[in-house]
Design a protein around this motif. Structure first.
Motif, PDB file in Angstrom:
ATOM      1  N   TYR A  35      11.357  -3.738   5.251  1.00 23.41           N
ATOM      2  CA  TYR A  35      11.404  -2.493   4.456  1.00 23.41           C
ATOM      3  C   TYR A  35      11.666  -1.292   5.370  1.00 23.41           C
ATOM      4  O   TYR A  35      12.450  -0.408   5.037  1.00 23.41           O
ATOM      5  N   VAL A  36      11.008  -1.266   6.517  1.00 22.43           N
ATOM      6  CA  VAL A  36      11.183  -0.148   7.451  1.00 22.43           C
ATOM      7  C   VAL A  36      12.638  -0.088   7.933  1.00 22.43           C
ATOM      8  O   VAL A  36      13.283   0.971   7.886  1.00 22.43           O
ATOM      9  N   SER A  37      13.157  -1.220   8.370  1.00 20.28           N
ATOM     10  CA  SER A  37      14.529  -1.237   8.900  1.00 20.28           C
ATOM     11  C   SER A  37      15.532  -0.861   7.815  1.00 20.28           C
ATOM     12  O   SER A  37      16.473  -0.097   8.061  1.00 20.28           O
ATOM     13  N   SER A  38      15.327  -1.416   6.626  1.00 21.95           N
ATOM     14  CA  SER A  38      16.280  -1.141   5.547  1.00 21.95           C
ATOM     15  C   SER A  38      16.160   0.294   5.051  1.00 21.95           C
ATOM     16  O   SER A  38      17.147   0.887   4.604  1.00 21.95           O
ATOM     17  N   ILE A  89       6.029   2.669   1.975  1.00 21.74           N
ATOM     18  CA  ILE A  89       4.860   3.448   1.528  1.00 21.74           C
ATOM     19  C   ILE A  89       3.743   2.522   1.051  1.00 21.74           C
ATOM     20  O   ILE A  89       2.578   2.647   1.465  1.00 21.74           O
ATOM     21  N   ASN A  90       4.104   1.580   0.181  1.00 25.03           N
ATOM     22  CA  ASN A  90       3.084   0.726  -0.436  1.00 25.03           C
ATOM     23  C   ASN A  90       2.343  -0.115   0.601  1.00 25.03           C
ATOM     24  O   ASN A  90       1.119  -0.226   0.573  1.00 25.03           O
ATOM     25  N   HIS A  91       3.106  -0.719   1.514  1.00 26.55           N
ATOM     26  CA  HIS A  91       2.442  -1.577   2.500  1.00 26.55           C
ATOM     27  C   HIS A  91       1.603  -0.752   3.474  1.00 26.55           C
ATOM     28  O   HIS A  91       0.542  -1.187   3.897  1.00 26.55           O
ATOM     29  N   THR A  92       2.077   0.437   3.817  1.00 25.31           N
ATOM     30  CA  THR A  92       1.293   1.299   4.701  1.00 25.31           C
ATOM     31  C   THR A  92      -0.054   1.645   4.066  1.00 25.31           C
ATOM     32  O   THR A  92      -1.108   1.587   4.715  1.00 25.31           O
ATOM     33  N   LEU A  93      -0.010   1.977   2.780  1.00 28.35           N
ATOM     34  CA  LEU A  93      -1.257   2.271   2.066  1.00 28.35           C
ATOM     35  C   LEU A  93      -2.144   1.021   1.976  1.00 28.35           C
ATOM     36  O   LEU A  93      -3.371   1.103   2.118  1.00 28.35           O
ATOM     37  N   PHE A  94      -1.514  -0.108   1.744  1.00 29.41           N
ATOM     38  CA  PHE A  94      -2.238  -1.378   1.551  1.00 29.41           C
ATOM     39  C   PHE A  94      -3.012  -1.771   2.812  1.00 29.41           C
ATOM     40  O   PHE A  94      -4.198  -2.101   2.749  1.00 29.41           O
ATOM     41  N   TRP A  95      -2.341  -1.734   3.960  1.00 27.43           N
ATOM     42  CA  TRP A  95      -3.047  -2.125   5.200  1.00 27.43           C
ATOM     43  C   TRP A  95      -4.279  -1.249   5.415  1.00 27.43           C
ATOM     44  O   TRP A  95      -5.314  -1.710   5.866  1.00 27.43           O
ATOM     45  N   GLN A  96      -4.125   0.046   5.074  1.00 28.26           N
ATOM     46  CA  GLN A  96      -5.257   0.972   5.265  1.00 28.26           C
ATOM     47  C   GLN A  96      -6.382   0.717   4.275  1.00 28.26           C
ATOM     48  O   GLN A  96      -7.546   0.994   4.573  1.00 28.26           O
ATOM     49  N   ASN A  97      -6.024   0.249   3.091  1.00 36.13           N
ATOM     50  CA  ASN A  97      -7.110   0.050   2.127  1.00 36.13           C
ATOM     51  C   ASN A  97      -7.671  -1.370   2.138  1.00 36.13           C
ATOM     52  O   ASN A  97      -8.349  -1.802   1.216  1.00 36.13           O
ATOM     53  N   LEU A  98      -7.406  -2.056   3.268  1.00 38.57           N
ATOM     54  CA  LEU A  98      -8.068  -3.330   3.542  1.00 38.57           C
ATOM     55  C   LEU A  98      -8.884  -3.179   4.826  1.00 38.57           C
ATOM     56  O   LEU A  98      -8.541  -2.367   5.698  1.00 38.57           O
ATOM     57  N   ALA A  99      -9.942  -3.954   4.955  1.00 42.49           N
ATOM     58  CA  ALA A  99     -10.746  -3.953   6.179  1.00 42.49           C
ATOM     59  C   ALA A  99     -11.496  -5.273   6.283  1.00 42.49           C
ATOM     60  O   ALA A  99     -11.858  -5.871   5.261  1.00 42.49           O
ATOM     61  N   PRO A 100     -11.699  -5.735   7.514  1.00 37.86           N
ATOM     62  CA  PRO A 100     -12.447  -6.981   7.683  1.00 37.86           C
ATOM     63  C   PRO A 100     -13.875  -6.825   7.160  1.00 37.86           C
ATOM     64  O   PRO A 100     -14.444  -5.734   7.212  1.00 37.86           O
ATOM     65  N   LYS A 101     -14.398  -7.929   6.673  1.00 32.78           N
ATOM     66  CA  LYS A 101     -15.824  -7.962   6.344  1.00 32.78           C
ATOM     67  C   LYS A 101     -16.574  -7.663   7.627  1.00 32.78           C
ATOM     68  O   LYS A 101     -16.236  -8.175   8.680  1.00 32.78           O
ATOM     69  N   ASP A 121       8.274  -0.044  -6.547  1.00 31.85           N
ATOM     70  CA  ASP A 121       8.163   1.341  -7.013  1.00 31.85           C
ATOM     71  C   ASP A 121       6.855   1.930  -6.514  1.00 31.85           C
ATOM     72  O   ASP A 121       5.785   1.375  -6.768  1.00 31.85           O
ATOM     73  N   PRO A 122       6.910   3.046  -5.794  1.00 33.75           N
ATOM     74  CA  PRO A 122       5.657   3.635  -5.306  1.00 33.75           C
ATOM     75  C   PRO A 122       5.016   4.519  -6.381  1.00 33.75           C
ATOM     76  O   PRO A 122       5.654   4.898  -7.352  1.00 33.75           O
ATOM     77  N   VAL A 123       3.755   4.800  -6.173  1.00 30.80           N
ATOM     78  CA  VAL A 123       3.040   5.729  -7.062  1.00 30.80           C
ATOM     79  C   VAL A 123       3.472   7.141  -6.691  1.00 30.80           C
ATOM     80  O   VAL A 123       3.298   7.557  -5.540  1.00 30.80           O
ATOM     81  N   VAL A 124       4.060   7.843  -7.636  1.00 26.93           N
ATOM     82  CA  VAL A 124       4.528   9.207  -7.358  1.00 26.93           C
ATOM     83  C   VAL A 124       4.119  10.129  -8.503  1.00 26.93           C
ATOM     84  O   VAL A 124       3.443   9.706  -9.437  1.00 26.93           O
ATOM     85  N   GLY A 125       4.542  11.380  -8.420  1.00 25.74           N
ATOM     86  CA  GLY A 125       4.298  12.316  -9.507  1.00 25.74           C
ATOM     87  C   GLY A 125       2.849  12.720  -9.615  1.00 25.74           C
ATOM     88  O   GLY A 125       2.208  13.044  -8.618  1.00 25.74           O
TER      89      GLY A 125
END
Ligand SMILES: [Fe+2]
Ligand SMILES: [Fe+2]
Lengths: 221, 208
Positions: free
Chosen positions: A57-60, A95-107, A170-174
Motif C-alpha cells: 500500500y505504501v509503495s503503490s 491509513i487503515n493499517h497505520t491506525l490498526f497497528w497502533q490500536n493493537l498491543a501485546p497482552k 476505504d478510510p474513515v473520513v469526513g
C-alpha cells in the motif's frame, strides 16, 4: 492529530529518499514484535501483513501520488480523476493499517485491558458495556460481504459513538473520527483461522489497545 | 417445504488434483467450508424469501435481496469456478480443447499470450475481494474481461466463459500476498473444454 503521524518519516528514512524532492510515505515500524500478539494473531500473519501487505500500500500510494502530481502539473483533470480510486485504495490501505497497528498491543503491555476515562463512559452510555460493544462490533465484522474494516468512530458533529463498516480500504473520513479499527480482510487472519473468522474476531479483543482508542477519543473532542 | 434446497456440488476431481497450482488444503477448505457456507446461507435466505412472499411482505423481500445476491452469487460463482478448472495433465486443460474460443481470443487479443497478460492485469487491479471473468456479450458476441466485486455474479447480457476467484481465501494458504503467482499458475488448470462449451452456448443455463 494522530493521522498526521503517518505523513512524517524519520530523519534516517528521509535520507534514503531518492532524488525526488516530493514527499514519500514510508512503512511505519511496529511498536511491538511480530510474535508479540500471539496467540491472538500469529507472528507469521503479522510479518506478512506488515512487511508485505502494508508495504505494498505504501509503495503503490507513492506511485499514485507521483502520477497524480504529473497530472496536476499537466493540468490534466481527467487524469487526476481517473487516479482517484488508486489513491483512495492505497492511501486508505496505508491509513487503515497505520491506525490498526497502533490500536493493537501485546497482552501485558495494555492489550485487552478495558478502556477507562471518558471513552469508557461513552461506551457504557451508548452500548451498555464494553462487552456489548464487542458483540456489536463482532456482528458488524461478520456481516462484511467481501473485504473491509469495522470501526468504532466518534461523530464529530454529535459527539456520539458509532460502529461502522467500510468496504475494501476505504478510510474513515469526513465527520467520523476513527477510534478503533479491525481489519476483516482474509489476509488478516486466514493463515491462522482459515474460514473460522468468528474465532479471529473474538480473539482480537485480547490484544486491543484501548489506550490508543482513548487518546483518539480525547483528541477528537 | 416445497422449494428446492440448494446443495454443494461434488467436485469433478480430487481436492489435490490441481496441485501444484492450487494446494489440496486450499481446495478442501474452499469447497467444503466456504462454498458450503454460501449454500447454507442461500438456503436460509431463500426460505425466508418464500415466507415473505407468502405473507405478502414486500419490505421483507427487498430486505433479503442483498443476502440472496451475496450468497446466491457465491454459490453460482464457485459452481462455475470448479467446473472451469481441470487437473493439468488432462486434455481438458489444454487450450486445444477450445478451438473456436481460442480463435476468438486470438482475434480479439492478438494471441493467447496477449490475452493472458491482459487478463492478469485486470485481475491484479481488483481492489478488494472479487472475481475475474472472461465473458461473452450475448448480443455482440464480443469477448471481454470483467471483474465482479465480492460475490456479484456475471448477469445480464454477459455470459461467463470462465472465472478466477480473486478472494484471498482462494490462494492465501499457498501464495500469501503473491497473487500474481496464483494467476500465473491458473493457466495450467483452466478447463478449456468447459470454456468452449460455454462460449458456444453448448452447456445451457447453469444448473444449481
Ligand atoms: Fe490488512
Ligand atoms: Fe472463493
Amino acid at each position: 492529530m494522530s493521522l498526521l503521524r503517518i505523513a512524517r518519516p524519520t530523519i534516517a528514512r528521509r535520507s534514503l529518499l531518492t532524488s525526488s524532492i516530493r514527499y514519500k510515505h514510508t512503512l511505519p515500524d511496529l511498536p511491538y514484535d511480530y510474535a508479540a500478539l500471539e496467540p491472538a494473531i500469529s507472528g507469521k500473519i503479522m510479518e506478512l501483513h506488515h512487511s508485505k501487505h502494508h508495504q505494498t500500500y505504501v509503495s503503490s500510494l507513492n506511485d499514485a501520488e507521483e502520477k497524480y502530481a504529473s497530472a496536476v502539473s499537466a493540468n490534466d483533470v481527467q487524469g487526476q480523476i481517473s487516479l482517484q480510486p488508486l489513491l483512495k485504495f492505497h492511501g486508505g490501505g496505508h491509513i487503515n493499517h497505520t491506525l490498526f497497528w497502533q490500536n493493537l498491543a501485546p497482552k501485558g503491555s495494555g492489550g485487552g485491558e478495558p478502556p477507562s476515562g471518558g471513552l469508557a463512559g461513552a461506551i457504557n452510555n451508548t452500548y451498555g458495556s464494553v462487552e456489548d460493544l464487542k458483540k456489536k462490533m463482532n456482528a458488524s465484522l461478520a456481516g462484511i460481504q467481501g473485504s473491509g474494516w469495522s470501526w468504532l468512530v466518534k461523530d464529530k458533529d454529535t459527539g456520539a459513538l458509532q460502529v461502522i463498516t467500510m468496504p475494501n480500504q476505504d478510510p474513515v473520513v469526513g465527520k467520523y473520527v476513527p477510534l478503533l479499527g479491525i481489519d476483516a480482510w482474509e489476509h488478516a487472519y486466514y493463515l491462522q483461522y482459515q474460514n473460522r473468522k468468528a474465532e479471529y474476531f473474538s480473539a482480537i479483543w485480547d490484544v486491543i489497545n484501548w489506550k490508543a482508542a482513548e487518546a483518539r477519543y480525547k483528541a477528537a473532542a | 417445504m416445497a422449494q428446492a434446497k440448494f446443495t454443494l456440488p461434488a467436485l469433478p476431481y480430487a481436492y489435490d488434483a490441481l496441485e501444484p497450482y492450487i494446494s489440496g488444503q486450499i481446495m478442501q477448505i474452499h469447497h467444503s467450508k466456504h462454498h458450503q457456507t454460501y449454500v447454507n446461507n442461500l438456503n436460509a435466505a431463500t426460505a425466508n424469501h418464500v415466507k415473505a412472499l407468502q405473507e405478502n411482505d414486500v419490505r421483507a423481500q427487498i430486505n433479503l435481496q442483498q443476502a440472496i445476491k451475496f450468497n446466491g452469487g457465491g454459490h453460482i460463482n464457485h459452481s462455475l469456478f470448479w467446473a472451469n478448472l481441470a487437473p493439468a495433465n488432462t486434455s481438458q486443460a489444454k487450450p486445444e480443447s477450445a478451438p473456436k474460443l481460442m480463435e476468438a481470443i486470438t482475434a480479439k487479443y492478438g494471441s493467447y499470450g496477449g490475452f493472458k497478460n491482459e487478463f492478469k492485469g485486470v485481475l491484479l487491479g481488483l481492489q478488494g475481494s472479487g472475481w475475474g471473468w472472461l465473458v461473452k456479450n450475448k448480443k455482440t458476441e464480443q469477448l471481454d474481461i470483467v471483474i465482479t466485486k465480492d460475490q456479484d455474479p456475471v448477469v445480464g447480457d454477459l455470459a461467463p466463459i470462465f472465472g478466477v476467484d480473486m478472494w484471498e481465501h482462494a490462494y492465501y494458504l499457498q501464495y500469501f500476498n503473491d497473487k500474481a503467482s496464483y494467476v500465473n499458475g491458473i493457466w495450467n488448470i483452466i478447463n478449456w473444454d468447459t470454456a468452449e462449451g460455454r462460449f458456444l452456448g453448448r452447456s445451457g443455463a447453469l444448473k444449481l
